[in-house]
Design an enzyme around this catalytic site. Structure first.
Site, PDB file in Angstrom:
ATOM      1  N   GLU A  96       0.822  -1.217   0.000  1.00 41.27           N
ATOM      2  CA  GLU A  96       0.000   0.000   0.000  1.00 41.27           C
ATOM      3  C   GLU A  96       0.854   1.266   0.000  1.00 41.27           C
ATOM      4  O   GLU A  96       1.781   1.368   0.805  1.00 41.27           O
ATOM      5  CB  GLU A  96      -0.909  -0.001   1.251  1.00 41.27           C
ATOM      6  CG  GLU A  96      -2.009   1.021   1.171  1.00 41.27           C
ATOM      7  CD  GLU A  96      -3.044   0.831   2.277  1.00 41.27           C
ATOM      8  OE1 GLU A  96      -4.243   0.909   1.992  1.00 41.27           O
ATOM      9  OE2 GLU A  96      -2.636   0.600   3.434  1.00 41.27           O
ATOM     10  N   GLY A 144       1.462  -0.401  11.090  1.00 44.21           N
ATOM     11  CA  GLY A 144       0.950  -1.214  12.186  1.00 44.21           C
ATOM     12  C   GLY A 144       0.560  -2.578  11.671  1.00 44.21           C
ATOM     13  O   GLY A 144       0.914  -3.611  12.231  1.00 44.21           O
ATOM     14  N   ALA A 145      -0.194  -2.573  10.553  1.00 45.73           N
ATOM     15  CA  ALA A 145      -0.650  -3.826   9.951  1.00 45.73           C
ATOM     16  C   ALA A 145      -1.226  -3.519   8.580  1.00 45.73           C
ATOM     17  O   ALA A 145      -1.410  -2.360   8.212  1.00 45.73           O
ATOM     18  CB  ALA A 145      -1.699  -4.498  10.842  1.00 45.73           C
ATOM     19  N   MET A 146      -1.542  -4.572   7.821  1.00 40.21           N
ATOM     20  CA  MET A 146      -2.098  -4.417   6.475  1.00 40.21           C
ATOM     21  C   MET A 146      -3.123  -5.504   6.214  1.00 40.21           C
ATOM     22  O   MET A 146      -2.872  -6.684   6.481  1.00 40.21           O
ATOM     23  CB  MET A 146      -0.981  -4.489   5.431  1.00 40.21           C
ATOM     24  CG  MET A 146      -1.442  -4.213   4.026  1.00 40.21           C
ATOM     25  SD  MET A 146      -2.066  -2.532   3.829  1.00 40.21           S
ATOM     26  CE  MET A 146      -3.177  -2.768   2.453  1.00 40.21           C
ATOM     27  N   GLU A 147      -4.249  -5.099   5.635  1.00 32.43           N
ATOM     28  CA  GLU A 147      -5.446  -5.930   5.546  1.00 32.43           C
ATOM     29  C   GLU A 147      -5.481  -6.860   4.345  1.00 32.43           C
ATOM     30  O   GLU A 147      -6.550  -7.102   3.770  1.00 32.43           O
ATOM     31  CB  GLU A 147      -6.683  -5.034   5.516  1.00 32.43           C
ATOM     32  CG  GLU A 147      -6.862  -4.188   4.251  1.00 32.43           C
ATOM     33  CD  GLU A 147      -6.234  -2.813   4.282  1.00 32.43           C
ATOM     34  OE1 GLU A 147      -6.603  -1.964   3.462  1.00 32.43           O
ATOM     35  OE2 GLU A 147      -5.375  -2.578   5.154  1.00 32.43           O
ATOM     36  N   ASN A 148      -4.372  -7.432   3.930  1.00 35.89           N
ATOM     37  CA  ASN A 148      -4.393  -8.357   2.803  1.00 35.89           C
ATOM     38  C   ASN A 148      -5.412  -9.466   3.069  1.00 35.89           C
ATOM     39  O   ASN A 148      -5.313 -10.161   4.084  1.00 35.89           O
ATOM     40  CB  ASN A 148      -3.008  -8.986   2.622  1.00 35.89           C
ATOM     41  CG  ASN A 148      -1.896  -7.966   2.704  1.00 35.89           C
ATOM     42  OD1 ASN A 148      -1.868  -7.005   1.958  1.00 35.89           O
ATOM     43  ND2 ASN A 148      -0.989  -8.175   3.646  1.00 35.89           N
ATOM     44  N   GLU A 161      -8.062  -4.483  11.124  1.00 32.32           N
ATOM     45  CA  GLU A 161      -7.741  -5.165   9.869  1.00 32.32           C
ATOM     46  C   GLU A 161      -8.857  -6.115   9.458  1.00 32.32           C
ATOM     47  O   GLU A 161      -9.143  -6.272   8.261  1.00 32.32           O
ATOM     48  CB  GLU A 161      -6.414  -5.921  10.002  1.00 32.32           C
ATOM     49  CG  GLU A 161      -5.224  -5.071  10.416  1.00 32.32           C
ATOM     50  CD  GLU A 161      -5.048  -3.824   9.572  1.00 32.32           C
ATOM     51  OE1 GLU A 161      -5.293  -3.889   8.348  1.00 32.32           O
ATOM     52  OE2 GLU A 161      -4.678  -2.777  10.138  1.00 32.32           O
ATOM     53  N   HIS A 172     -11.581  -4.411   7.640  1.00 30.35           N
ATOM     54  CA  HIS A 172     -11.203  -4.138   6.254  1.00 30.35           C
ATOM     55  C   HIS A 172     -11.618  -5.258   5.307  1.00 30.35           C
ATOM     56  O   HIS A 172     -11.735  -5.028   4.090  1.00 30.35           O
ATOM     57  CB  HIS A 172      -9.690  -3.975   6.138  1.00 30.35           C
ATOM     58  CG  HIS A 172      -9.194  -2.591   6.380  1.00 30.35           C
ATOM     59  ND1 HIS A 172      -9.727  -1.491   5.748  1.00 30.35           N
ATOM     60  CD2 HIS A 172      -8.180  -2.127   7.164  1.00 30.35           C
ATOM     61  CE1 HIS A 172      -9.074  -0.410   6.137  1.00 30.35           C
ATOM     62  NE2 HIS A 172      -8.140  -0.765   6.995  1.00 30.35           N
ATOM     63  N   GLU A 204     -10.445   3.287   5.605  1.00 32.67           N
ATOM     64  CA  GLU A 204      -9.689   3.506   6.840  1.00 32.67           C
ATOM     65  C   GLU A 204     -10.539   4.096   7.972  1.00 32.67           C
ATOM     66  O   GLU A 204     -10.397   3.702   9.125  1.00 32.67           O
ATOM     67  CB  GLU A 204      -8.482   4.391   6.568  1.00 32.67           C
ATOM     68  CG  GLU A 204      -7.420   3.755   5.691  1.00 32.67           C
ATOM     69  CD  GLU A 204      -6.877   2.437   6.231  1.00 32.67           C
ATOM     70  OE1 GLU A 204      -7.142   2.097   7.401  1.00 32.67           O
ATOM     71  OE2 GLU A 204      -6.199   1.737   5.470  1.00 32.67           O
TER      72      GLU A 204
END
Length: 860
Positions: A135, A273-277, A308, A311, A330
């Site tokens: 991202e 912090g994190a990613m919503e894959n 996440e 998301h 977001e």
């Protein structure tokens, strides 16, 4: 590279022309291990086949790829010469057919900046770990594609990996003959595809639920981390929160989780912090706690897990068309993270943390010169990168909380359910959401949207109380103000609370009225005739997004009795309001620090306490008058030391005070205590000095010249891990030496040899507030270097350097003038770079105003 910064107009033109049917991506990651020869970057082979349609046969377009080289290219069976059609970031596609097949065979580079395919070598055991982070637009560093959120497609990944490795992606995977093949995904955007590969420690579980129609839903769960962190990995708690979240969202969204499995990877050197894959969420590994932490840390991790997860619906299932509407994912995820945290987990006080911590981020961002509406004007990818900010996340979430109060929770959730069903696997704009909310609430969402989503700035709400002769409220009015730069007055649904002391001395609410504040002056008729209050809280229960102000009576009551306020949310709101007053130069820094020293020791909520520590530290460093700063610092350290000894032995409050005492240590006696706690010659009853706390004590000792390189090297030998190395680098950079600072500057600014995590650690250690004179020569060097850094390094490293090395500790008019001179002479610099400098300039100007306020108070 030319064309690397994709514009909104280019994306719109391409989306009007192309539709993507699917990708097949083959990656060969066996080069990740072993020796690397040659002077160029370490690379891996990436072969992409993408099938797509063109609405205008014969037209031209382009695909995206950032790679050192392309081996072969073909379009519809025609070989293309890479040197003619590939410029390092784009592949020119000419004479397109109605149906097309593009095949790209490229050598892509492993990353050390946390962008693209990041490669990490664990210093503890030499193992190599890979993961991707994209991202907003870094999947093009791993495979050729059309890098924009509205060209969704299904994906099939296959990966060749070193022997003994496991590989994960968005879909379920199987290994045969040394190749990992993954199930085809649903249609998703490029930036949420993902690959994680390496000898990760992996734990499994499962989630089951019977849906209302009788269907049994089974979701395989997985969680992973580096082998070196396995002894500290509390996967059971991660799975507990995961299952609670899945239950909550299934209860409220009426749309089953759509992406099959649910893996969660805690990975090293992560920028976010994190990613919503979908199906493969990635987190920074600092969420695995190597030592004792407070409940606030577990709450923070749970909030991120749920953010996440939200998301998966808001962002993955339904995705914004372009980054203008980033808030559609977001803001909703931030709100839903807190909403589900309170509704589904043990962290039932999550709204207190939201009011105190998340909204503080929003208030700061919304008063910067770069503030923007929640629905922003995003011209290009550099704009997009910078808009992952406090407005898009925390202000947007705060506004959604206000929206729930405005339309009602049932109408809000029903709107979400219709939104998912209507736009599943598609892309949306603002109007798509507003239309369903109008359907479910019957409210005019256009007017609400104009006021809250399409204008910038934060309003202030102040109570005005007129009393009758018999001491009752004759009239209570809420006054609304806005900044000159953003004069919009908004409709606010608020609860106004009245508080007074009881016979036992506590400060309690005895009356409350909900009302709609609209315009500059609103009379709260329901409170007329009530007994005179000692405190009026105009945003009781934190329903709206505003800066809360106090009348003189209320402020006087808080100065004397803040600790007697029994409701933890009301107390957190008052603390937040007092901090905003300090930042706005309405309350002297010394007064805020005095309130912290007198009342923070009675704070029951650990998250609020830790926020107060951060604010008190910031008040001292940035807003205290320079002439009195040293004396105030000593008072703060003595107060922290007193509270450390008074706290309940072994409690999380004691741990919080220990960390704050270390950061505020100012006298030889403070350093002696820290040294004694490290070598065992001193002790505080109940305080266990684990490895993480040892590093927390060593940084101030290094910064004040008490702990030298030999001591820090010995500590690294004790903690010879990736985490220990980051701590040691930060502590080494903190030492009060001109030679050390010069070396740090060279490593970060003049070289790209350090990974993103070590750049971050070096910058953190370099910028010590106790070393203002030592850092003074770097003001000129900063302004001479930043444009070169911005153009020559990745955007993430550029942001870290420009923000982290701004000379904020040279808090003088001269530094402000130097900043203005750079801005004036660099009007043609990249807009994103100018924005970062403008934001830092605003923080500095605010600090100088605060210092003037504090200086005036010192002469009282």
């Amino acid at each position: 590279m030319p064309g690397e910064n994709l514009t909104r107009e280019e994306a719109r033109e391409r989306a009007a022309l192309l539709s993507v049917d699917g990708y097949e991506v083959s990656l060969d990651l066996r080069s990740a291990v072993g020796e690397h020869s040659g002077g160029g970057p370490r690379t891996f082979r990436s072969v992409t086949t993408v099938r797509f349609r063109c609405a205008e046969p014969g037209a031209s377009s382009f695909a995206d790829l950032i790679a050192p080289s392309v081996t072969a290219l073909s379009l519809n069976g025609r070989d293309l010469h890479p040197g003619r059609v590939f410029d390092g970031s784009r592949i020119l596609l000419e004479d397109l057919a109605a149906d097309n097949e593009l095949v790209v065979d490229a050598q892509c580079a492993y990353s050390r900046t946390g962008e693209g395919m990041h490669r990490f070598v664990d210093p503890e055991d030499g193992e190599v770990y890979l993961y991707t982070q994209y991202e907003p637009a870094d999947s093009r560093r791993v495979f050729a594609n059309f890098e924009q959120p509205d060209l969704k497609a299904p994906y099939r990944f296959e990966v060749r990996a070193p022997e003994g490795w496991t590989v994960w992606s968005n879909g379920a995977g199987e290994s045969a003959d040394g190749v990992w093949r993954f199930a085809e995904t649903k249609p998703i955007s490029t930036y949420i595809t993902c690959v994680v590969a390496g000898p990760y420690h992996y734990v499994t579980d499962s989630y089951e639920r019977v849906l209302e129609d009788g269907t049994r839903l089974e979701i395989p769960l997985g969680a992973m981390c580096r082998k070196g962190l396995a002894p500290h990995f509390d996967a059971d708690d991660v799975f507990l929160v995961t299952k609670q979240g899945l239950d909550f969202f299934h209860d409220h969204f009426d749309y089953p989780y759509p992406f099959g499995k649910y893996d969660q990877a805690f990975v090293p050197e992560y920028n976010l912090g994190a990613m919503e894959n979908p199906g493969m969420v990635t987190f920074r590994e600092e969420f695995i706690f190597r030592g004792k932490v407070t409940r606030a840390s577990y709450e923070g991790r749970a909030n991120v897990i749920l953010h996440e997860m939200a998301h998966m619906w808001f962002g993955d299932l339904v995705t914004m068309e372009w980054w203008d509407d980033l808030w559609l994912k977001e803001s909703f995820a931030d709100f839903m993270g807190a909403f589900s945290l309170v509704g589904a987990t043990r962290f039932t006080d999550g709204w207190i943390t939201f009011a105190n911590r998340r909204k503080a981020w929003a208030y700061r961002a919304d008063q910067l010169p770069s503030t923007h509406p929640i629905t922003a004007d995003i011209r290009d990818l550099q704009d997009a990168k910078l808009n992952f900010d406090g407005i898009t996340y925390a202000k947007g979430a705060s506004v959604l909380k206000q929206l729930v109060a405005y339309v009602g929770q049932d109408a809000f959730l029903e709107g979400a359910r219709r939104y998912f069903k209507r736009h599943a696997y598609g892309n949306t704009r603002l109007g798509d959401l507003l239309s369903v909310l109008e359907e479910t609430s019957g409210r005019d969402m256009a007017a609400w949207s104009r006021a809250w989503l399409q204008t910038a700035g934060v309003n202030s709400l102040t109570p005005q109380v007129l009393l009758s002769a018999d001491g009752r409220i004759d009239e209570l009015t809420v006054l609304q103000e806005a900044a000159e730069s953003h004069p919009e007055l908004r409709p606010h649904r608020v609860a106004v609370g009245l508080y007074r002391r009881t016979d036992s001395g506590t400060l309690e609410r005895y009356a409350q009225a909900e009302t709609d504040v609209d315009g500059a002056r609103t009379v709260v008729a329901e409170l007329a005739g009530a007994d005179a209050p000692e405190l009026v809280l105009v945003n009781d229960d934190d329903l709206t997004y505003c800066k809360t102000r106090f009348d003189d009576t209320s402020l006087a009551a808080l100065r004397e009795h803040l600790g007697a306020l029994t409701d933890p949310l009301a107390r957190a709101l008052c603390w937040s309001a007092l901090w905003n007053m300090t930042r706005d130069a309405l309350l002297p820094a010394r007064d805020f620090m005095d309130l912290v020293l007198r009342f923070a020791g009675r704070e029951s909520d650990i998250g609020v306490l830790q926020m107060l520590h951060a604010w008190a530290e910031s008040a001292l460093v940035h807003y205290a008058a320079p002439a009195g700063r040293a004396e105030l610092g000593v008072e703060l350290a003595r107060g922290a030391r007193r509270e450390l000894h008074d706290a309940e032995p072994g409690s999380e409050h004691q741990l919080a005070w220990a960390r704050f005492f270390a950061r505020s240590a100012a006298e030889p006696a403070d350093f002696d205590l820290l040294t004694g706690l490290l070598d065992g010659t001193s002790a505080v009853e109940g305080l266990a000095v684990d490895q993480e706390l040892r590093w927390a004590f060593l940084e101030p000792l290094a910064a004040h010249g008490v702990a030298d390189e030999k001591v820090l090297d010995a500590e690294l030998a004790r903690d010879d891990t990736a985490s220990g190395k980051r701590h040691q680098v930060r502590c080494l950079a903190a030492r009060p030496s001109a030679a050390v600072k010069a070396q740090c500057w060279a490593q970060v600014v003049e070289s790209d040899a350090l990974s993103n995590a070590l750049v971050e650690a070096t910058i953190s250690g370099f910028a010590q507030s106790s070393q203002r004179e030592l850092l003074a020569p770097y003001t000129e060097k900063y302004f001479a270097a930043i444009e070169r850094v911005w153009t020559g390094r990745s955007i993430q490293i550029g942001m870290d350097v420009v923000r982290g090395l701004f000379p904020s500790h040279q808090d003088s008019q001269e530094t402000l003038d130097a900043t203005d001179a750079w801005l004036t002479s660099h009007e043609d610099a990249a807009p994103a770079l100018r924005r970062l400098v403008l934001e830092s300039r605003d923080d500095l100007a605010r600090a100088l105003r605060g210092q003037a306020c504090d200086e005036a108070a010192a002469g009282r």
